[in-house]
Design an enzyme around this catalytic site. Structure first.
Site, short mmCIF file in Angstrom:
data_model
loop_
_atom_site.label_atom_id
_atom_site.label_comp_id
_atom_site.label_asym_id
_atom_site.label_seq_id
_atom_site.Cartn_x
_atom_site.Cartn_y
_atom_site.Cartn_z
N ASP A 160 0.83 -1.20 0.00
CA ASP A 160 0.00 0.00 0.00
C ASP A 160 0.87 1.26 0.00
OD1 ASP A 160 -2.69 1.23 0.34
OD2 ASP A 160 -1.83 1.91 2.24
N GLU B 116 1.65 -0.16 -4.82
CA GLU B 116 0.66 0.81 -5.27
C GLU B 116 1.37 2.13 -5.56
OE1 GLU B 116 -3.40 3.07 -3.72
OE2 GLU B 116 -1.79 2.59 -2.33
#
Length: 613
Positions: free
Chosen positions: A329, A358
């Protein structure tokens, strides 16, 4: 009076025995035979810092006891020798000559029969879901006593809805039928926050599954059930931050456990400052060290204790649950030096393991900067294998929604792929149309079925690792304003649902048509290496028509995308470089056989996928 004084003095003698006790140790267990013999235990308990530590177990050496600013913590550096046998041993604290209650710690044997760390690659097809919104398999864990957010309210997009791991396990055959080979769920660790705890991105424990999702054993079972079906488990990790109620935040081991500022300082969300040769030091620091939001403290990844804590917890889940890959993330907000060290530690332990980050940025160079290999003059090799390819997501949206010109429309798609030279290996990038933070793509293309099918055809035939968001196959829709609108429940995941869209009977005709479209293409991709690892050749778009090929020594697949609002007739002589005189083809979706494709007709806004014969 003398008796009271004596009792008081006795209580002082026993104070260490009362207060200096170990409340928890993390990692919660470890294994023998790991590649790295070093293990750092974080030991927590009231006023334990002045205690002596004793460990007596063959093959386990206590190398150093690290005392930090907070007297409630000790960090123990251990070496687990290769000869160490599995078993439990006592970690004993001694204070003022008295032994306190010992803590039993276990070293386990590694399960050599367990499937784990296979890696996720371009042979895979990823399905992303939010467990709270997918299916409820165990209503008994909907409400858990002691959690800060206890309510279940399916009428509100902000509250928990009750989906859990057992619900996901119950639907694995559905995913397998669709052609899915890998499951990515938003984080499943305990998220004991006061509100919006369902999304999981503010974890408050590193070694515990959120009890409203199930138990640790349920997660391990999920991994095993996936592996039975030749599918893989992707674990969503969040090294950049934790939740404000994380146990190490409520009582920090040291002031610089997280990034501290004189007053609250938010990140700027400006990834450009990381690689900008003209950026100010203060701007760069705000980007990386500022907090993502006020409820998510930013971990100080330059702190060696924090580094060990993060790395070991991630290795623990791979070993325990059979995780095959990580999705990282908010990758650009991390300390990239640390992430390089993190990646090396994982690969040293599991050489076939893979991970992707990400990278919600704008620009191919911006995105490529965070990938490994120092391919564009980066000063650091991040070792990041792949990224979530936002640039291609922007490009496919432009291709289907805008008219072609020199830079836009389908030219944007062509140009973005033409810059793949900036990556060490573009096949490692994850391509997608939408996710839990973005508007659903069916809405992005104005609920136009033809455009949507074109997007899905492209997704499952272009280079990289395709990923879809739950419900994409049944035309779930909405815009992400707020993001809760794109996180609806999957109808049929709850016993009380009036419709069950996990079954053909519960879906409408148009939903079944879309599901079957994706099922055919998804399973074709799963069974044909040409769409997994085959080379790619694309041709410059002309008049809104984009043509590309995937090919290997066994097969050649031709994809023709018509982004125009009118039918077209395509002369294929231009593609003889790869057609090599072949005129016959099979339409993968419809099953139609073509005996002559020298001239090919295509309806408006449609894409065909042809296997050359």
């Amino acid at each position: 009076m003398k008796k009271l004084t004596l009792l008081f003095l006795l209580s002082l003698v026993w104070l260490p025995n009362i207060y200096a006790q170990i409340k928890r140790i993390e990692p919660i267990n470890w294994w023998i035979g790991m590649h790295n013999p070093n293990l750092q235990l974080i030991v927590y308990g009231k006023a334990i810092a002045n205690s002596d530590v004793k460990i007596n177990y063959p093959g386990v050496r206590l190398v150093k006891v690290n005392k930090v600013e907070n007297p409630n913590y000790l960090f123990l550096d251990l070496v687990i020798e290769p000869s160490t046998k599995p078993g439990k041993f006592q970690i004993t604290l001694e204070n003022a000559g008295k032994e306190l209650a010992p803590y039993s710690y276990e070293l386990k044997s590694r399960d050599q029969h367990q499937v784990k760390a296979q890696g996720v690659n371009s042979q895979d097809f990823i399905y992303l879901l939010m467990p709270d919104r997918f299916a409820n398999g165990n209503a008994k864990n909907d409400v858990v006593e002691g959690m800060r957010e206890r309510g279940v309210n399916r009428d509100s997009m902000y509250y928990r809805h009750g989906g859990d791991l057992q619900g996901v396990i119950n639907k694995l055959d559905y995913l397998h039928d669709l052609g899915v080979t890998a499951l990515w769920m938003t984080p499943v660790l305990t998220n004991d926050m006061e509100q919006a705890s369902y999304h999981g991105y503010a974890n408050t424990e590193n070694y515990q599954i959120d009890p409203r999702f199930g138990r640790n054993e349920d997660y391990r079972k999920l991994g095993a059930e996936l592996h039975k079906r030749k599918m893989k488990l992707i674990h969503d990790v969040v090294p950049n931050h934790v939740g404000l109620n994380h146990w190490t935040i409520l009582d920090k081991p040291m002031p610089d456990w997280v990034h501290q500022w004189k007053g609250y300082t938010n990140t700027t969300y400006k990834d450009q400052t990381i690689y900008d040769p003209y950026a100010s030091t203060s701007d760069r620091k705000k980007m990386t060290d500022g907090w993502f939001v006020p409820s998510m403290p930013d971990m100080n990844e330059s702190n060696p204790y924090v580094q060990n804590y993060i790395i070991q917890s991630h290795i623990w889940w791979i070993e325990y649950a059979g995780v095959d890959g990580f999705r990282i993330d908010t990758y650009p907000y991390n300390d990239l030096d640390f992430m390089a060290k993190w990646g090396k530690a994982l690969i040293n332990e599991y050489p076939s393991f893979t991970y992707y980050g990400e990278t919600w940025v704008h620009g191919v160079a911006n995105q490529a900067y965070f990938t490994g290999g120092k391919t564009i003059n980066q000063q650091l090799d991040t070792r990041l294998q792949g990224v979530t390819d936002f640039q291609l997501q922007y490009a496919i949206s432009d291709a289907l929604n805008n008219k072609m010109d020199w830079t836009g429309g389908v030219n944007k798609l062509y140009t973005t792929l033409a810059t793949d030279f900036v990556y060490q290996n573009p096949l490692r990038n994850v391509v997608f149309l939408d996710n839990h933070d973005m508007s659903r793509f069916f809405s992005v293309v104005g609920e136009d079925i033809d455009k949507y099918k074109s997007a899905m055809a492209w997704l499952l035939t272009t280079r990289g690792i395709p990923q879809i968001y739950y419900g994409a196959e049944i035309l779930m829709k909405n815009f992400s304003n707020p993001d809760g609108k794109v996180r609806d429940d999957f109808a049929g995941g709850w016993d009380t649902d009036e419709q069950n869209k996990f079954t053909a009977q519960g879906r409408s005709d148009v939903e079944n048509d879309m599901f079957n479209f994706m099922k055919r293409l998804g399973n074709y991709r799963k069974n044909n290496a040409v769409l997994q690892t085959g080379r790619m050749m694309q041709f410059v778009p002309e008049g809104g028509i984009y043509v590309y090929f995937r090919y290997d020594d066994q097969k050649t697949v031709m994809v023709i995308m018509n982004t125009e609002d009118k039918s077209i007739k395509l002369e294929t002589e231009r593609f003889q470089e790869i057609l090599k005189g072949r005129q016959k083809a099979l339409d993968i979706i419809s099953g139609k056989q073509y005996t002559d494709i020298r001239e090919f007709s295509l309806k408006p806004k449609t894409t065909v996928v042809l296997e050359l014969q």
